[in-house]
Design an enzyme around this catalytic site. Sequence first.
Site, mmCIF file in Angstrom:
data_model
loop_
_atom_site.group_PDB
_atom_site.id
_atom_site.type_symbol
_atom_site.label_atom_id
_atom_site.label_comp_id
_atom_site.label_asym_id
_atom_site.label_seq_id
_atom_site.Cartn_x
_atom_site.Cartn_y
_atom_site.Cartn_z
ATOM 1 N N CYS A 169 0.847 -1.194 0.000
ATOM 2 C CA CYS A 169 0.000 0.000 0.000
ATOM 3 C C CYS A 169 0.889 1.253 0.000
ATOM 4 O O CYS A 169 1.659 1.448 -0.925
ATOM 5 C CB CYS A 169 -0.989 -0.030 1.153
ATOM 6 S SG CYS A 169 -2.388 1.107 0.882
ATOM 7 N N GLU B 255 -2.468 -9.073 3.047
ATOM 8 C CA GLU B 255 -2.845 -9.579 4.377
ATOM 9 C C GLU B 255 -4.350 -9.518 4.602
ATOM 10 O O GLU B 255 -4.849 -10.023 5.607
ATOM 11 C CB GLU B 255 -2.086 -8.807 5.463
ATOM 12 C CG GLU B 255 -2.617 -7.422 5.810
ATOM 13 C CD GLU B 255 -2.237 -6.312 4.825
ATOM 14 O OE1 GLU B 255 -1.787 -6.616 3.719
ATOM 15 O OE2 GLU B 255 -2.429 -5.128 5.180
ATOM 16 N N HIS C 45 -3.838 -5.033 -0.435
ATOM 17 C CA HIS C 45 -3.430 -5.569 0.863
ATOM 18 C C HIS C 45 -3.441 -7.096 0.815
ATOM 19 O O HIS C 45 -4.498 -7.701 0.966
ATOM 20 C CB HIS C 45 -4.385 -5.074 1.961
ATOM 21 C CG HIS C 45 -4.197 -3.625 2.269
ATOM 22 N ND1 HIS C 45 -3.331 -3.180 3.230
ATOM 23 C CD2 HIS C 45 -4.743 -2.524 1.724
ATOM 24 C CE1 HIS C 45 -3.348 -1.856 3.278
ATOM 25 N NE2 HIS C 45 -4.197 -1.440 2.369
#
Lengths: 217, 255
Positions: free
Chosen positions: A92, A199, A197
């Site tokens: 990001c 994650e 993202h």
Amino acid sequence: MATAETVAIIDYGSGNLRSAEKAFARAAAEAGTGQDIVVTADPAVVAAAGRLVLPGVGAFADCRQGLLGIAGMGEALEQAVHGRKVPFFGICVGMQLMAEWGLEHGRHAGLGWLKGTVAPMEPSNPALKIPHMGWNDLNLRAAHPVLDGIATGEHVYFVHSYAFQPGDPADLLATVDYGGPVTALVGRANMIGSQFHPEKSQAAGLRLIANFLRWMP
Amino acid sequence: MLKARIIPCLDVKDGRVVKGVNFVNLRDAGDPVEQATVYDAAGADELCFLDITASHENRGIILDVVRRTAEQCFMPLTVGGGIRTVDDVRRLLLAGADKASINTAAVNNPDFVREAAEKFGSQCIVVAIDAKQVAPGRWEIFTHGGRTATGIDAVGYARQAERNGAGEILLTSMDRDGTGQGFDIPLTRAIADAVRIPVIASGGVGTLDHMVAGIRDGHATAVLAASIFHFGTYSVAQAKAHMTAAGVAIRPVGP
């Protein structure tokens, strides 16, 4: 102390790193790489780690200031990424900081590791909301080891209002469509960076992280 | 292209899921973490916890729930309910929430939204709007679960929230909430068309067609639903298949 088996997630006060830590730990366990995932603000750990992850949420200039405001961090990063050439993953705003310039709240220098500028997203269609928030499907532009098992059409999670415009098209690994192509994944030498993202991208994200953990650039 | 999002919402009180649950094979159906894991596997696009804990002493419990969820679910998580201060937001984000949904405190103090957005970034600040129709084409903000009128125009308030740095609006029709009669489409569209930030439609989903209408007619970019999933009426996969068949772009379930 950090070793070549240490994956250091750099903590410079930029929001929640718990998700990133847990996702990298899960991916390392599933991939059987046996690496230690540590969240650290210590340049000495960064200087010794085998792999580096630079997350980041918030504004470009704030993140840059937070990162380089840590005494010795800039030098430790440069030495690790460009001296020892350890695998590096920017996420990001952590990816955006790899650019030469960011245009959020003024014009600010980035780390300058990739040619290009981070500029506001301005889709011409007013129905397209800003931030670009949610799941979008990748268009792969180049093959790369971190994309192993990930095909065009795979969905990943985005939330951002600024996007990286690469100065060198060879750095562009994947885009998504949002009123035109938007940079999703970039890579050069031992560095990769994702606007999305991983994650937060469920199975696809964990696979990409596992690929990064195994990657030997 | 960007896909419309389906967001199951769990009401959590004192660390326990409040609404009825029909999932099979759960060790503890009242455990929000187990519920979250099921929704994660089912292909939900995001998750939302609404903390309705009343007593002040038990307000910290949600942080533990968020922590345990973030260890297991690698998907976006929004947490709302009782967020009053920048410290409340910080604690939730550090526990592993991605977004904090601010409701009453944003009405009482618009500067709180600005302060939180400047501190943590707009991407993690959701302003929750509870609105009721007061005249044809006019809606007002209500607080305290719809009990307290404020006299504030909902559309103007949404614009103000956007100017103050909110990254998203969670819009609930208090007229429709719990009725199963569908979203208030004119309200949803009025707000969604008034702001550039994404709007989540909430309140009233009873059928899968309602979810389609929220996106197609209400111009929302996400739909939030509670009962329709919790009571096992429909699965996330059924909702996605239905919306896809109706021409709404949705992320398919599963690898």
